[in-house]
Design an enzyme around this catalytic site. Sequence first.
Site, PDB file in Angstrom:
ATOM      1  CG  ASP A 119     -29.298   6.327 -84.370  1.00 26.56           C
ATOM      2  OD1 ASP A 119     -30.526   6.131 -84.428  1.00 26.56           O
ATOM      3  OD2 ASP A 119     -28.786   7.311 -83.794  1.00 26.56           O
ATOM      4  CG  HIS A 120     -34.057   2.151 -88.145  1.00 25.07           C
ATOM      5  ND1 HIS A 120     -33.969   2.645 -89.430  1.00 25.07           N
ATOM      6  CD2 HIS A 120     -34.696   0.964 -88.252  1.00 25.07           C
ATOM      7  CE1 HIS A 120     -34.536   1.785 -90.266  1.00 25.07           C
ATOM      8  NE2 HIS A 120     -34.975   0.754 -89.575  1.00 25.07           N
ATOM      9  NE  ARG A 121     -31.522   8.644 -82.923  1.00 28.08           N
ATOM     10  CZ  ARG A 121     -30.831   9.322 -82.003  1.00 28.08           C
ATOM     11  NH1 ARG A 121     -31.452  10.213 -81.255  1.00 28.08           N
ATOM     12  NH2 ARG A 121     -29.539   9.113 -81.838  1.00 28.08           N
TER      13      ARG A 121
END
Length: 493
Positions: free
Chosen positions: A465-467
């Site tokens: 999850d790039h967040r």
Amino acid sequence: MSNVFPLPDVGEGLTEADIVAWKVAEGDTVTVNQILVEIETAKSLVELPSPQAGTIEALLVGEGETVDVGTPIVRFGGEGSDGSERAGTTPVAEPGAPAPDQTDVVPAPTETGDGTAGPNLVGYGVRAASSKRRPRKQAGSPQAAAQPAPEAPASRAAPAADTETAPSAAPAEAQPRTDGPADPGSSTGRVLAKPPVRKLAKDRGIDLAGVRATGSRGEVTRADLLAHLDGGSEQETPAGASTPAGSAGASAAAGAAAAAAQPGSEERVPLKGVNRMMAKAMVDSAFTAPHVTEFLDVDVTRTMEFVRHLKSTQLLGPDVKVSPLLVVARAVIWAALRTPRINAVLDGDDVVIKHYVNLGIAAATPRGLVVPNIKNAHALGLGALAQEIVGLTAAARAGRSTPASQAGGTITITNVGVFGVDSGTPIINPGESAIVAFGSIRKRPWVVDDEIVPREITTLSVSADHRVVDGAAISQFLADIGRALEEPLVMLS
């Protein structure tokens, strides 16, 4: 008079379940905690015990049906009945007699029919907020007129017809007109049909203009469309109606499509239970978490030598199953502790970093994909970890994974290599921020000390999850797994 037993919430806030198999029949005499029925929730198979002794007067739902929590499923009569119809308070088992293999149902105090406190099973009785049905709207209300009801009776279908034919007022290029007479009940010449019927016709390549309509307002029903598919294009044309000249080619194409879809050549499988839960979870994850995936080819020759050594010497015990997945699991745990951000989750405006590892193992089962997890896997030795992996996957394939075993995971492994697949871009399990795909192990030419030699190679991929996780953390995590599999001894450091 008799008692009814409603479908309970088995303790995980589930709203419905499928009736898989009845273990009793009408007229049977049952005892407290005798298994009545096997149900499938969105997470697992569960056996429901009888809350009382008595005679089965009636089974109120059939096998294969999906019912809401709180819906009566059994009616008791005879011994054990207190002579009243009750949906929320039901006599139950004594505290000292737990149901076999019923780990999700625990005793809890409740009020019995005689006003005294007694034991109960979690969720036995109707939950106040368990109903998912929306309140009925009056037929003449603006809301009822604005929303078509696919299953509404004919007497209430007129408002839906108005909304269905409204798009026909679009410009001519968006809604072509023909010279043929209009269908009954339509002022625009558009064939009347509800949206699900139109979608089915579109999916099957059928022109609704060529389908005989038998609906009360002259609309094409689902039964009409299915009859048309079974009979090809030889349906009768309604009296007085002519076939538009422009639809001749479409009708021929529809006939060809119908002829191609011979009875028995297609199968419609309901999406429910574990499969529906998995589908929803994957959609939620894919469209909530921005996925980024990285890949790495790894020389696992020494890992395979280590696995073969453990098998031949039985160092972990004679009954311990050793596989490459065991070493990969240990490497993922080791790498996650070295890069804690990969073992985190987004919670509102906060990132919660977890300094423990609940390792999920994705398991393909006959009922769908489930992901049970090993609690506190970071604290287990290699032998205990091996036994947990075997036990977890065996329970999953048998449909016995409990909801609790599937909750609280922090990171997951999916072993696509068992299917001969080299790699993939896995979707993150909801509630986590990363998943590792372990590909097949193959002998390939590899450069070692400037020489090309055959080595055992696998491909790893990580979706994150790039967040929560940036590219540097993902790369470091993947590189650490690769390093541990190239030389397992580094995990001792």
